[in-house]
Design a protein around this motif. Structure first.
Motif, short mmCIF file in Angstrom:
data_model
loop_
_atom_site.label_atom_id
_atom_site.label_comp_id
_atom_site.label_asym_id
_atom_site.label_seq_id
_atom_site.Cartn_x
_atom_site.Cartn_y
_atom_site.Cartn_z
N TYR A 206 0.83 -1.20 0.00
CA TYR A 206 0.00 0.00 0.00
C TYR A 206 0.86 1.25 0.00
N THR A 207 2.02 1.18 0.63
CA THR A 207 2.95 2.33 0.62
C THR A 207 3.37 2.62 -0.82
N ILE A 208 3.69 1.58 -1.56
CA ILE A 208 4.08 1.75 -2.96
C ILE A 208 2.90 2.24 -3.80
N LEU A 209 1.72 1.67 -3.55
CA LEU A 209 0.53 2.12 -4.28
C LEU A 209 0.28 3.60 -4.03
N ARG A 210 0.38 4.00 -2.77
CA ARG A 210 0.07 5.37 -2.40
C ARG A 210 0.95 6.38 -3.12
N VAL A 211 2.25 6.11 -3.20
CA VAL A 211 3.13 7.08 -3.86
C VAL A 211 2.92 7.11 -5.36
N ASN A 212 2.24 6.12 -5.91
CA ASN A 212 1.94 6.11 -7.35
C ASN A 212 0.59 6.70 -7.67
N LEU A 213 -0.17 7.07 -6.67
CA LEU A 213 -1.48 7.69 -6.90
C LEU A 213 -1.27 9.18 -7.12
N ILE A 214 -1.28 9.56 -8.38
CA ILE A 214 -1.06 10.95 -8.73
C ILE A 214 -2.20 11.44 -9.60
N GLY A 215 -2.24 12.72 -9.80
CA GLY A 215 -3.29 13.30 -10.63
C GLY A 215 -4.56 13.50 -9.84
N LEU A 216 -5.55 14.08 -10.49
CA LEU A 216 -6.81 14.42 -9.84
C LEU A 216 -7.51 13.18 -9.28
N GLU A 217 -7.62 12.12 -10.07
CA GLU A 217 -8.28 10.90 -9.60
C GLU A 217 -7.47 10.20 -8.52
N GLY A 218 -6.17 10.18 -8.70
CA GLY A 218 -5.29 9.51 -7.75
C GLY A 218 -5.31 10.12 -6.37
N GLU A 219 -5.43 11.45 -6.30
CA GLU A 219 -5.44 12.13 -5.00
C GLU A 219 -6.62 11.68 -4.14
N GLY A 220 -7.76 11.44 -4.75
CA GLY A 220 -8.93 10.97 -3.99
C GLY A 220 -8.72 9.59 -3.41
N LEU A 221 -8.06 8.73 -4.14
CA LEU A 221 -7.81 7.37 -3.68
C LEU A 221 -6.63 7.32 -2.71
N LYS A 222 -5.78 8.32 -2.74
CA LYS A 222 -4.60 8.35 -1.88
C LYS A 222 -4.98 8.34 -0.40
N GLU A 223 -6.01 9.10 -0.03
CA GLU A 223 -6.44 9.15 1.37
C GLU A 223 -6.99 7.79 1.83
N ILE A 224 -7.76 7.15 0.98
CA ILE A 224 -8.30 5.82 1.30
C ILE A 224 -7.15 4.83 1.47
N THR A 225 -6.20 4.89 0.57
CA THR A 225 -5.04 3.99 0.64
C THR A 225 -4.24 4.23 1.91
N GLU A 226 -4.07 5.48 2.27
CA GLU A 226 -3.32 5.80 3.49
C GLU A 226 -4.04 5.27 4.73
N ASP A 227 -5.36 5.43 4.78
CA ASP A 227 -6.12 4.89 5.91
C ASP A 227 -5.97 3.38 6.01
N ALA A 228 -6.09 2.70 4.87
CA ALA A 228 -5.95 1.23 4.86
C ALA A 228 -4.53 0.82 5.25
N ARG A 229 -3.56 1.57 4.80
CA ARG A 229 -2.15 1.28 5.10
C ARG A 229 -1.89 1.38 6.60
N ILE A 230 -2.35 2.43 7.22
CA ILE A 230 -2.16 2.62 8.67
C ILE A 230 -2.93 1.56 9.44
N GLU A 231 -4.13 1.25 8.99
CA GLU A 231 -4.93 0.21 9.64
C GLU A 231 -4.20 -1.14 9.59
N ASP A 232 -3.62 -1.47 8.46
CA ASP A 232 -2.91 -2.74 8.33
C ASP A 232 -1.69 -2.79 9.24
N ARG A 233 -0.96 -1.68 9.35
CA ARG A 233 0.18 -1.65 10.28
C ARG A 233 -0.30 -1.86 11.71
N ASN A 234 -1.39 -1.22 12.09
CA ASN A 234 -1.92 -1.38 13.44
C ASN A 234 -2.37 -2.82 13.70
N HIS A 235 -2.97 -3.44 12.71
CA HIS A 235 -3.39 -4.84 12.87
C HIS A 235 -2.17 -5.74 13.06
#
Length: 164
Positions: free
Chosen positions: A37-66
Protein backbone atom coordinates in the motif's frame (compact mmCIF):
# COMPACT_ATOMS: atom_id res chain seq x y z
CA UNK A 1 2.75 -16.65 30.12
CA UNK A 2 2.70 -18.65 26.86
CA UNK A 3 1.80 -21.85 28.70
CA UNK A 4 -1.13 -20.29 30.56
CA UNK A 5 -2.48 -18.49 27.49
CA UNK A 6 -2.13 -21.64 25.41
CA UNK A 7 -3.96 -23.75 28.01
CA UNK A 8 -6.81 -21.24 28.24
CA UNK A 9 -7.30 -21.27 24.49
CA UNK A 10 -7.09 -25.07 24.36
CA UNK A 11 -9.67 -25.36 27.13
CA UNK A 12 -11.96 -23.17 25.04
CA UNK A 13 -11.84 -25.84 22.34
CA UNK A 14 -9.53 -24.08 19.89
CA UNK A 15 -6.67 -25.83 18.08
CA UNK A 16 -3.85 -23.56 19.28
CA UNK A 17 -1.33 -24.61 16.63
CA UNK A 18 -3.82 -23.86 13.88
CA UNK A 19 -4.69 -20.54 15.54
CA UNK A 20 -1.02 -19.55 15.75
CA UNK A 21 -0.55 -20.50 12.10
CA UNK A 22 -3.52 -18.34 11.09
CA UNK A 23 -2.33 -15.45 13.25
CA UNK A 24 1.16 -15.60 11.68
CA UNK A 25 -0.29 -15.77 8.16
CA UNK A 26 -2.58 -12.82 8.86
CA UNK A 27 0.24 -10.85 10.50
CA UNK A 28 2.27 -11.44 7.36
CA UNK A 29 -0.63 -10.32 5.20
CA UNK A 30 -1.02 -7.15 7.25
CA UNK A 31 2.68 -6.22 7.11
CA UNK A 32 3.15 -7.06 3.45
CA UNK A 33 -0.03 -5.21 2.52
CA UNK A 34 1.23 -2.21 4.50
CA UNK A 35 4.38 -2.36 2.37
CA UNK A 36 2.52 -2.72 -0.94
CA UNK A 37 0.00 0.00 0.00
CA UNK A 38 2.95 2.33 0.62
CA UNK A 39 4.08 1.75 -2.96
CA UNK A 40 0.53 2.12 -4.28
CA UNK A 41 0.07 5.37 -2.40
CA UNK A 42 3.13 7.08 -3.86
CA UNK A 43 1.94 6.11 -7.35
CA UNK A 44 -1.48 7.69 -6.90
CA UNK A 45 -1.06 10.95 -8.73
CA UNK A 46 -3.29 13.30 -10.63
CA UNK A 47 -6.81 14.42 -9.84
CA UNK A 48 -8.28 10.90 -9.60
CA UNK A 49 -5.29 9.51 -7.75
CA UNK A 50 -5.44 12.13 -5.00
CA UNK A 51 -8.93 10.97 -3.99
CA UNK A 52 -7.81 7.37 -3.68
CA UNK A 53 -4.60 8.35 -1.88
CA UNK A 54 -6.44 9.15 1.37
CA UNK A 55 -8.30 5.82 1.30
CA UNK A 56 -5.04 3.99 0.64
CA UNK A 57 -3.32 5.80 3.49
CA UNK A 58 -6.12 4.89 5.91
CA UNK A 59 -5.95 1.23 4.86
CA UNK A 60 -2.15 1.28 5.10
CA UNK A 61 -2.16 2.62 8.67
CA UNK A 62 -4.93 0.21 9.64
CA UNK A 63 -2.91 -2.74 8.33
CA UNK A 64 0.18 -1.65 10.28
CA UNK A 65 -1.92 -1.38 13.44
CA UNK A 66 -3.39 -4.84 12.87
CA UNK A 67 0.11 -6.26 12.45
CA UNK A 68 1.20 -4.66 15.70
CA UNK A 69 -1.86 -6.08 17.49
CA UNK A 70 -1.33 -9.63 16.15
CA UNK A 71 2.36 -10.08 16.96
CA UNK A 72 2.10 -9.99 20.78
CA UNK A 73 -0.74 -12.52 20.69
CA UNK A 74 1.33 -14.88 18.54
CA UNK A 75 4.12 -14.84 21.11
CA UNK A 76 1.70 -15.03 24.07
CA UNK A 77 0.44 -18.32 22.64
CA UNK A 78 3.98 -19.69 22.25
CA UNK A 79 4.30 -18.96 18.54
CA UNK A 80 6.86 -16.89 16.72
CA UNK A 81 7.40 -15.06 13.47
CA UNK A 82 9.71 -16.54 10.83
CA UNK A 83 13.31 -15.34 11.18
CA UNK A 84 13.56 -14.40 7.50
CA UNK A 85 11.48 -11.57 6.05
CA UNK A 86 11.31 -13.50 2.77
CA UNK A 87 9.86 -16.52 4.58
CA UNK A 88 7.47 -14.24 6.45
CA UNK A 89 6.31 -12.65 3.20
CA UNK A 90 5.83 -16.07 1.61
CA UNK A 91 3.50 -17.40 4.35
CA UNK A 92 1.10 -14.49 3.91
CA UNK A 93 -2.57 -15.35 3.99
CA UNK A 94 -3.01 -13.00 1.03
CA UNK A 95 -1.27 -12.55 -2.31
CA UNK A 96 0.91 -9.47 -2.79
CA UNK A 97 -0.95 -6.27 -3.61
CA UNK A 98 1.42 -5.43 -6.48
CA UNK A 99 1.10 -2.14 -8.28
CA UNK A 100 -0.72 -2.67 -11.61
CA UNK A 101 1.11 -2.57 -14.93
CA UNK A 102 -0.41 0.85 -15.59
CA UNK A 103 -0.23 2.75 -12.28
CA UNK A 104 -2.25 5.59 -13.78
CA UNK A 105 -5.28 3.32 -14.17
CA UNK A 106 -7.31 4.21 -11.08
CA UNK A 107 -9.76 1.34 -11.64
CA UNK A 108 -6.90 -1.18 -11.54
CA UNK A 109 -5.51 0.47 -8.39
CA UNK A 110 -8.93 0.34 -6.77
CA UNK A 111 -9.35 -3.32 -7.73
CA UNK A 112 -6.06 -4.16 -6.00
CA UNK A 113 -7.19 -2.40 -2.82
CA UNK A 114 -10.57 -4.13 -2.85
CA UNK A 115 -9.07 -7.58 -3.43
CA UNK A 116 -6.54 -7.08 -0.63
CA UNK A 117 -9.32 -6.09 1.76
CA UNK A 118 -11.44 -9.08 0.73
CA UNK A 119 -8.54 -11.40 1.44
CA UNK A 120 -8.06 -9.86 4.88
CA UNK A 121 -11.75 -10.38 5.61
CA UNK A 122 -11.44 -14.07 4.71
CA UNK A 123 -8.40 -14.47 6.97
CA UNK A 124 -10.02 -12.88 10.00
CA UNK A 125 -13.31 -14.66 9.37
CA UNK A 126 -11.46 -17.97 9.53
CA UNK A 127 -9.99 -16.98 12.91
CA UNK A 128 -13.36 -15.80 14.14
CA UNK A 129 -15.04 -19.01 12.99
CA UNK A 130 -12.46 -21.07 14.90
CA UNK A 131 -13.44 -19.44 18.10
CA UNK A 132 -17.15 -18.90 17.41
CA UNK A 133 -17.77 -22.45 18.66
CA UNK A 134 -16.39 -21.35 22.01
CA UNK A 135 -17.95 -17.86 22.10
CA UNK A 136 -19.67 -18.34 25.45
CA UNK A 137 -16.60 -19.91 27.05
CA UNK A 138 -14.12 -17.32 25.86
CA UNK A 139 -15.74 -14.08 27.01
CA UNK A 140 -12.41 -12.88 28.47
CA UNK A 141 -10.13 -14.50 25.93
CA UNK A 142 -7.60 -12.02 24.47
CA UNK A 143 -7.79 -13.55 20.99
CA UNK A 144 -11.53 -12.90 20.97
CA UNK A 145 -10.92 -9.37 22.21
CA UNK A 146 -8.27 -8.87 19.56
CA UNK A 147 -10.49 -10.06 16.72
CA UNK A 148 -13.57 -8.20 17.91
CA UNK A 149 -11.57 -5.09 18.81
CA UNK A 150 -10.23 -4.49 15.32
CA UNK A 151 -12.10 -1.50 13.88
CA UNK A 152 -13.68 -3.20 10.91
CA UNK A 153 -14.95 -1.21 8.03
CA UNK A 154 -14.58 -4.34 5.94
CA UNK A 155 -17.29 -6.75 7.04
CA UNK A 156 -19.73 -7.86 9.68
CA UNK A 157 -18.38 -10.61 11.92
CA UNK A 158 -20.20 -13.91 12.38
CA UNK A 159 -20.30 -13.26 16.15
CA UNK A 160 -21.15 -9.58 15.82
CA UNK A 161 -24.22 -10.08 18.03
CA UNK A 162 -21.84 -10.62 20.96
CA UNK A 163 -20.33 -7.15 20.77
CA UNK A 164 -21.75 -5.12 23.62
Amino acid sequence: MARVAREMVQRAGVDVDKLIDLLVRNASAELTTYYYYTILRVNLIGLEGEGLKEITEDARIEDRNHFEALVPRIYELGGKLPKSMVDFHNVSACPPAFIPADPTNINDMLQILVEAERCAVRGYTEICNMRSVACDITRRNRTRSLVLGIPWRRTKWPCASEIR
